[in-house]
Design a protein around this motif. Structure first.
Motif, PDB file in Angstrom:
ATOM      1  N   LEU A  60       0.832  -1.208   0.000  1.00  0.00           N
ATOM      2  CA  LEU A  60       0.000   0.000   0.000  1.00  0.00           C
ATOM      3  C   LEU A  60       0.865   1.255   0.000  1.00  0.00           C
ATOM      4  O   LEU A  60       0.540   2.250  -0.663  1.00  0.00           O
ATOM      5  N   GLU A  61       1.981   1.203   0.735  1.00  0.00           N
ATOM      6  CA  GLU A  61       2.899   2.342   0.732  1.00  0.00           C
ATOM      7  C   GLU A  61       3.545   2.509  -0.642  1.00  0.00           C
ATOM      8  O   GLU A  61       3.724   3.623  -1.134  1.00  0.00           O
ATOM      9  N   PHE A  62       3.883   1.382  -1.240  1.00  0.00           N
ATOM     10  CA  PHE A  62       4.468   1.409  -2.575  1.00  0.00           C
ATOM     11  C   PHE A  62       3.469   1.985  -3.573  1.00  0.00           C
ATOM     12  O   PHE A  62       3.834   2.752  -4.470  1.00  0.00           O
ATOM     13  N   ALA A  63       2.207   1.605  -3.417  1.00  0.00           N
ATOM     14  CA  ALA A  63       1.152   2.120  -4.297  1.00  0.00           C
ATOM     15  C   ALA A  63       1.017   3.632  -4.152  1.00  0.00           C
ATOM     16  O   ALA A  63       0.827   4.352  -5.141  1.00  0.00           O
ATOM     17  N   LYS A  64       1.145   4.111  -2.921  1.00  0.00           N
ATOM     18  CA  LYS A  64       1.054   5.556  -2.687  1.00  0.00           C
ATOM     19  C   LYS A  64       2.194   6.300  -3.380  1.00  0.00           C
ATOM     20  O   LYS A  64       2.003   7.356  -3.963  1.00  0.00           O
ATOM     21  N   VAL A  65       3.403   5.708  -3.319  1.00  0.00           N
ATOM     22  CA  VAL A  65       4.564   6.351  -3.937  1.00  0.00           C
ATOM     23  C   VAL A  65       4.380   6.439  -5.451  1.00  0.00           C
ATOM     24  O   VAL A  65       4.622   7.481  -6.065  1.00  0.00           O
ATOM     25  N   ILE A  66       3.949   5.331  -6.053  1.00  0.00           N
ATOM     26  CA  ILE A  66       3.729   5.346  -7.498  1.00  0.00           C
ATOM     27  C   ILE A  66       2.648   6.351  -7.859  1.00  0.00           C
ATOM     28  O   ILE A  66       2.765   7.114  -8.821  1.00  0.00           O
ATOM     29  N   SER A  67       1.577   6.361  -7.062  1.00  0.00           N
ATOM     30  CA  SER A  67       0.482   7.286  -7.334  1.00  0.00           C
ATOM     31  C   SER A  67       0.941   8.736  -7.202  1.00  0.00           C
ATOM     32  O   SER A  67       0.602   9.585  -8.027  1.00  0.00           O
ATOM     33  N   GLN A  68       1.730   9.019  -6.166  1.00  0.00           N
ATOM     34  CA  GLN A  68       2.218  10.382  -5.971  1.00  0.00           C
ATOM     35  C   GLN A  68       3.224  10.780  -7.053  1.00  0.00           C
ATOM     36  O   GLN A  68       3.216  11.914  -7.537  1.00  0.00           O
ATOM     37  N   SER A  69       4.082   9.826  -7.451  1.00  0.00           N
ATOM     38  CA  SER A  69       5.086  10.117  -8.476  1.00  0.00           C
ATOM     39  C   SER A  69       4.433  10.341  -9.830  1.00  0.00           C
ATOM     40  O   SER A  69       4.848  11.200 -10.608  1.00  0.00           O
ATOM     41  N   ALA A  70       3.410   9.537 -10.102  1.00  0.00           N
ATOM     42  CA  ALA A  70       2.751   9.631 -11.401  1.00  0.00           C
ATOM     43  C   ALA A  70       1.649  10.669 -11.416  1.00  0.00           C
ATOM     44  O   ALA A  70       1.204  11.090 -12.485  1.00  0.00           O
ATOM     45  N   GLY A  71       1.196  11.049 -10.224  1.00  0.00           N
ATOM     46  CA  GLY A  71       0.047  11.951 -10.158  1.00  0.00           C
ATOM     47  C   GLY A  71      -1.175  11.235 -10.700  1.00  0.00           C
ATOM     48  O   GLY A  71      -1.471  10.105 -10.312  1.00  0.00           O
ATOM     49  N   ASP A  72      -1.873  11.868 -11.629  1.00  0.00           N
ATOM     50  CA  ASP A  72      -3.015  11.233 -12.270  1.00  0.00           C
ATOM     51  C   ASP A  72      -2.631  10.660 -13.628  1.00  0.00           C
ATOM     52  O   ASP A  72      -3.495  10.308 -14.433  1.00  0.00           O
ATOM     53  N   ASN A  73      -1.341  10.572 -13.903  1.00  0.00           N
ATOM     54  CA  ASN A  73      -0.867  10.111 -15.201  1.00  0.00           C
ATOM     55  C   ASN A  73      -0.709   8.593 -15.187  1.00  0.00           C
ATOM     56  O   ASN A  73       0.251   8.053 -14.640  1.00  0.00           O
TER      57      ASN A  73
END
Length: 643
Positions: free
Chosen positions: A436-449
């Motif tokens: 879940l933390e990893f998912a947050k990092v990817i989501s934050q890094s990618a934004g909505d992209n």
């Protein structure tokens, strides 16, 4: 001395076959309740007993497989060490059974003994995984285990809340029917995958595979790249059942690779063709190397929906392999295969083909009729065991069928070491919440992209999948990356397929390309050279996941209440065909003639633009594709006219 070693080796193989035979029988009878009114003579064994029993047999098979029974002092020491670990592992599994029965009957409290048994059990699993499957997966498992105990000191998002050694270690790692080593993943493997592994082993051992290769060669003899096309056809059919890209390479490559080289293709290209074709068997329905069965259980979708979704991507991948071989054959000016170069087809070859077609067809029809995946496999396996005697070689030596059945048991026993390591990873990730933390990092890094997130996920999947068998690679990757992809709007099905494809692709991707390395050992093309060639030949497998991620109609299955629309589907098919043509020709740097670097780069860029669901972008890419093809042929015609 050599005779003694041969005798010891034969004895070791025979012991493994005997254990494997009875192990396969256990798997067979355990699956019988899935047939409905038929019941196993042993009844339905509870998970608290069945799981440790199966893993115990797997440990025995693993121990015998890696031990050397000779008088050499080093062999004696290593073998003694292996059996010491086996005894300790068997005790840990026995204690699991006792503790889980007591837990089911009432209150139970873990103490320090259970914590140490859990740790020792995990270490033993990692050791046997290392010895059987190599370092990559074992290292991932070991690092994950260390992270469970010391991760609270890790920096940033890697840090977790910490765990109490006595209170948390036993229920999280070992004494757990959910995410533990002996939990639900092992249960899926026993109840669903085991029957298919047995069926694949019997299919491989009863002669159908060799005849299928011969028939494939004859079917492709009019094509300029005949043997390479035949390798693609045969490996796609055989690979869907074998469950392992490497074993598929070894099983079919010893026949196909020498014939591809004989037609004038380079050793690296010959090995690359076999590696990519064998790897693709894992994405070819209806069996898909058994990963489809696990996927169906994970996302709780009907198995038929999974294999329906796999049809278009798999066809696209194999179409790209055929296309690449065409371009390569043109560039080398390879002619058609002469009849004199081919083994003649006999009537028995056509009969042996029944051994391949009937089991696969039976599985599909049983699934349509409502049987479970395991029940369908049992029916197909039962039929296969009977019809295998259509091959006179099996009638002359009936023990061959029993040996093939037994090899299914030993194969499964070895696979258990890899899957149990995945069980350790799953248990730790579930306990620490790292995915879940990893998912947050990817989501934050990618934004909505979504594109950026998919690129991150693809690179991570390739890295995590290197050196692992397909099934544990897929399981490890989806557990870590799945939440990140679904959080950005991807459906469960598309997310699972995305990481599955890149887990499969890792088998041909340098620097650790296991399928390519196995092919190189046969072709003599060099390990890295063959891996590079395989990556070039199979380049489309890296684009297909992005295609169905952005164009979900490619999977043919409407999720979340969406309706299937024919218009977008047909538009996607046109783009998909152009994408295959553009990328395959760009990777080969050849179409009708050798193309300059700028043209290859332009074709690659235009091919990738075809993935976009935005009509303005993909429409422009279609026009650009047509223009590049027209320009190529126009320039070529002018050169020919002035020559």
């Amino acid at each position: 001395m050599a005779d003694q070693a041969a005798h010891q080796g034969a004895m070791q193989r025979n012991i493994l076959l005997v254990i494997g035979f009875f192990f396969a029988l256990l798997g067979f009878f355990n699956a019988l309740p899935d047939l409905g009114p038929i019941r196993s003579p042993f009844g339905i064994i509870g998970a608290e007993t069945l799981h440790p029993l199966v893993l115990a047999i797997g440990l025995v098979i693993a121990t015998i497989s890696i031990s050397r029974f000779s008088s050499n002092p080093r062999d004696v020491a290593v073998t003694g060490f292996n059996f010491t670990l086996l005894v300790a592992g068997l005790y840990a599994l026995y204690d699991y059974n006792v503790a889980m029965i007591e837990l089911n009957e009432g209150l139970f409290f873990f103490d320090a003994r259970h914590a140490w048994i859990s740790v020792i059990g995990c270490i033993i699993i990692l050791y046997f995984c290392w010895r059987l499957w190599g370092l990559p997966l074992a290292i991932v498992g070991a690092v994950t285990l260390l992270y469970f105990f010391f991760g609270e000191n890790a920096p940033g998002i890697l840090g977790h809340a910490g765990s109490d050694f006595i209170e948390d270690t036993p229920p999280e790692l070992w004494y757990n029917t959910g995410d533990g080593v002996l939990g639900k993943i092992l249960g899926i493997l026993i109840g669903t995958i085991f029957p298919f592994i047995i069926m694949g082993a019997v299919l491989e051992g009863t002669g159908g595979g060799h005849s299928m290769i011969k028939l494939s060669f004859h079917a492709m003899r009019r094509f300029r790249g005949g043997p390479a096309h035949a390798a693609i056809m045969a490996s796609s059919l055989f690979g869907t059942i074998s469950g392992s890209a490497v074993s598929n390479v070894v099983g079919t490559g010893v026949i196909t690779i020498p014939m591809i080289k004989k037609r004038g293709f380079s050793p690296a290209f010959a090995g690359g063709v076999e590696a990519t074709a064998s790897t693709g068997g894992q994405i070819m329905p209806p069996i898909m190397g058994a990963a489809a069965l696990v996927m169906a259980d994970f996302i709780e979708l009907d198995y038929l929906l999974i294999i329906t979704a796999a049809i278009i991507p798999a066809m696209a991948y194999y179409a790209s392999l055929f296309t690449t071989v065409v371009f390569e054959a043109r560039s080398l000016n390879v002619g058609e295969t002469a009849e004199s170069e081919m083994d003649p087809i006999t009537g028995q070859d056509w009969i042996n083909l029944i051994l391949v077609v009937v089991p696969i067809t039976t599985v599909v029809f049983c699934l349509i009729a409502g049987f479970s995946a395991a029940g369908s496999a049992m029916i197909a396996l039962s039929i296969l065991l009977v019809i295998s005697f259509l091959n006179p070689e099996m009638r002359k030596r009936p023990l061959t069928v029993a040996e093939a059945f037994a090899r299914g048991g030993t194969t499964f026993g070895r696979l258990l070491m890899a899957i149990s390591t995945v069980g350790i990873i799953v248990a730790v990730l579930g306990a620490t919440g790292l995915p879940l933390e990893f998912a947050k990092v990817i989501s934050q890094s990618a934004g909505d992209n979504l594109l950026v997130a998919l690129i991150f996920a693809a690179l991570a999947a390739l890295a995590l999948g290197m050196g692992m068998p397909t099934l544990p690679a897929y399981l490890t990757i989806i557990i870590i990356l799945g939440p990140a992809l679904t959080s950005l709007g991807l459906t469960d099905l598309a997310a699972h397929f995305f990481v599955f494809y890149f887990g499969v692709a890792s088998a041909i991707t340098p620097p650790v390309a296991m399928a390519a390395f196995a092919a190189a050992s046969i072709s003599g093309g060099g390990a890295i050279g063959t891996a590079v060639a395989a990556t070039r030949i199979g380049i489309v497998i890296f684009a297909i996941p992005f295609m169905f991620a952005f164009n979900p109609e490619m999977l043919l299955v409407a999720e979340g209440g969406a309706e299937f629309a024919m218009g977008p589907f047909l538009y996607m098919i046109v783009r998909l065909m152009l994408l295959i043509y553009m990328l395959a020709s760009a990777a080969s740097r050849f179409d009708k003639a050798r193309m300059p670097a700028w043209e290859a780069l332009a074709r690659a860029a235009v091919g990738l633009a075809l993935i976009s669901p935005v009509i303005a972008i993909s429409g422009a890419a279609i026009v650009a594709s047509a223009a590049l093809i027209f320009l190529h042929y126009t320039v070529l015609n002018r050169k020919e006219a002035t020559a």
